[in-house]
Design an enzyme around this catalytic site. Structure first.
Site, PDB file in Angstrom:
ATOM      1  CE  LYS A 190      -0.611  -0.873   4.924  1.00 49.40           C
ATOM      2  NZ  LYS A 190      -0.586   0.263   5.812  1.00 49.40           N
TER       3      LYS A 190
ATOM      4  CE1 TYR B 141      15.672  30.815   4.100  1.00 50.07           C
ATOM      5  CE2 TYR B 141      15.683  28.463   3.662  1.00 50.07           C
ATOM      6  CZ  TYR B 141      15.515  29.766   3.231  1.00 50.07           C
ATOM      7  OH  TYR B 141      15.201  30.014   1.927  1.00 50.07           O
TER       8      TYR B 141
HETATM    9  C1  LIG Z   1      -3.806  -4.244   8.270  1.00 47.12           C
HETATM   10  C2  LIG Z   1      -2.338  -4.182   8.031  1.00 47.12           C
HETATM   11  N1  LIG Z   1      -1.646  -5.332   7.836  1.00 47.12           N
HETATM   12  C3  LIG Z   1      -0.303  -5.322   7.631  1.00 47.12           C
HETATM   13  C4  LIG Z   1       0.410  -4.140   7.608  1.00 47.12           C
HETATM   14  C5  LIG Z   1       1.910  -4.190   7.416  1.00 47.12           C
HETATM   15  O1  LIG Z   1       2.541  -3.665   8.554  1.00 47.12           O
HETATM   16  P1  LIG Z   1       4.144  -3.559   8.670  1.00 47.12           P
HETATM   17  O2  LIG Z   1       4.583  -2.618   7.612  1.00 47.12           O
HETATM   18  O3  LIG Z   1       4.362  -3.007  10.036  1.00 47.12           O
HETATM   19  O4  LIG Z   1       4.673  -4.926   8.493  1.00 47.12           O
HETATM   20  C6  LIG Z   1      -0.269  -2.937   7.805  1.00 47.12           C
HETATM   21  C7  LIG Z   1       0.480  -1.682   7.790  1.00 47.12           C
HETATM   22  O5  LIG Z   1       0.205  -0.707   8.422  1.00 47.12           O
HETATM   23  C8  LIG Z   1      -1.679  -2.956   8.029  1.00 47.12           C
HETATM   24  O6  LIG Z   1      -2.372  -1.820   8.220  1.00 47.12           O
END
Ligand SMILES: Cc1ncc(COP(=O)(O)O)c(C=O)c1O
Length: 355
Positions: free
Chosen positions: A34, A252
């Site tokens: 994602k 800055y």
């Molecule tokens: C529902 C869910 N599963 C898995 C993950 C993967 O998590 P991570 O990147 O901490 O392994 C996330 C990430 O936020 C998540 O929201």
């Protein structure tokens, strides 16, 4: 000369996937891609992780992007999906959706017909998304009554798996196991931290994200100790250097002053590229094989560094902001954030390429 550049190391992704498999043998791995593959490029990552059993994304758009790029593995959509039209599109593209709210059950009912695979998310104690565990029976019955709906399994998410001493994960695990005992379907609980630290939570499908990108999800264990390889190498060139007299301000707000006459370097990356503006003086930058401290405030297009420890570096030489030799976790800690955010906040000005 290329300004800020992020090179994505596909072999490192494959290596880190193997580390997931070493820790969770026998589990299917849905790689979390994602937020554009945690800022690494979702389709690049998905292609490099072609041996993953599936992918996890946050929205329909993210899932469709992968399908259109030719990704054929299962893709689970972890959130959103609140209307019938989205559910119908997901079914059409053989996407799996995570059901966490009554509104989605209604949307599924309204879109019913086409076969669709779903996961049911239970709130085992994080209190973000998911049905209360006590409702597992009722929800299962309502979903099973919908034509075309196939329950793949049961899912939950941990709030504190990154802290092996926190009792909440044990309580969440127990609540989830109690609520799903005897039910048909797979179990999916583990993010990266749980893959590494909570073997009881592996279940059938693990959903690692950050460890695939080479960062450590656990407070007191470095990526190096966990044998995770950095996937992103963020670099930028030295664009100026000058000798500044003792007692002079840098940048800055004049927040830093030279303690002696010294060489100061300017590197062509700033918050306009996604380098964290809150990185304080002292945050390490790697140049010429040596670590030098950032000095003064981060500007939009550049940062300034103390070159006393690397006086021989030349204009055009590339500095590593994070990557091999300089873990993103270290920069994140210095800037008061997490590597997830550093990766996700890179802007389109950064040029991406593959290694
Ligand atoms: C529902 C869910 N599963 C898995 C993950 C993967 O998590 P991570 O990147 O901490 O392994 C996330 C990430 O936020 C998540 O929201």
């Amino acid at each position: 000369m290329i300004r800020a550049q992020a090179v994505i190391d596909r072999a490192a992704l494959a290596h880190n996937l193997q580390r997931v498999r070493d820790h969770a043998p026998g589990c299917r791995v849905y790689a979390a891609v994602k937020a554009d593959g945690y800022g690494h490029g979702a389709t690049t990552v998905a292609h490099a992780l072609h041996q993953a059993d599936g992918f996890a994304v946050s929205s329909l758009d993210e899932a469709l992007q992968l399908r259109w790029a030719g990704i054929e593995q299962p893709i689970a959509i972890l959130s959103q999906m609140l209307d019938a039209e989205s559910c119908a599109t997901a079914a059409e593209h053989a996407l799996e959706i995570v059901i966490f709210h009554d509104a989605q059950v209604e949307a599924l009912a309204a879109s019913a017909g086409r076969p669709i695979r779903i996961w049911v998310k239970l709130d085992s104690g994080m209190h973000r998304l998911g049905f209360a565990c006590e409702r597992a029976d009722e929800i299962a019955q309502r979903l099973q009554a919908l034509p075309g709906v196939q329950i793949m399994g049961w899912l939950t998410h941990f709030a504190c798996a990154d802290d092996p001493d926190d009792g909440l994960t044990d309580r969440q695990l127990r609540a989830f196991k109690d609520a799903t005992r005897g039910r048909a379907g797979d179990r999916s609980m583990a993010n990266s931290a749980a893959v590494l630290a909570w073997p009881d939570a592996h279940g059938d499908v693990v959903r690692p994200g950050i460890m695939l990108y080479g960062s450590s999800p656990i407070h007191d264990r470095s990526a190096h100790v966990l044998d995770l390889r950095p996937v992103m190498h963020l670099s930028a060139p030295l664009i100026a250097r000058q000798t500044i007299a003792a007692g002079e301000p840098i940048g800055y707000g004049a927040t830093w002053r030279t303690p002696e006459t010294m060489p100061v370097g300017v590197i062509g990356i700033g918050y306009g590229d996604g380098y964290p503006r809150h990185a304080p003086s002292g945050t390490p930058v790697l140049i010429g094989g040596r670590r030098v401290p950032l000095i003064g405030r981060v500007s939009m297009d550049m940062i300034t560094v103390d070159l006393r420890g690397a006086a021989d570096v030349r204009i055009g030489e590339r500095a590593t902001l994070w990557g091999p030799g300089l873990p993103a976790d270290e920069i994140a800690a210095a800037a008061g954030t997490i590597a997830y955010e550093l990766f996700c906040r890179l802007t389109p000005r950064v040029r991406f390429s593959l290694a």
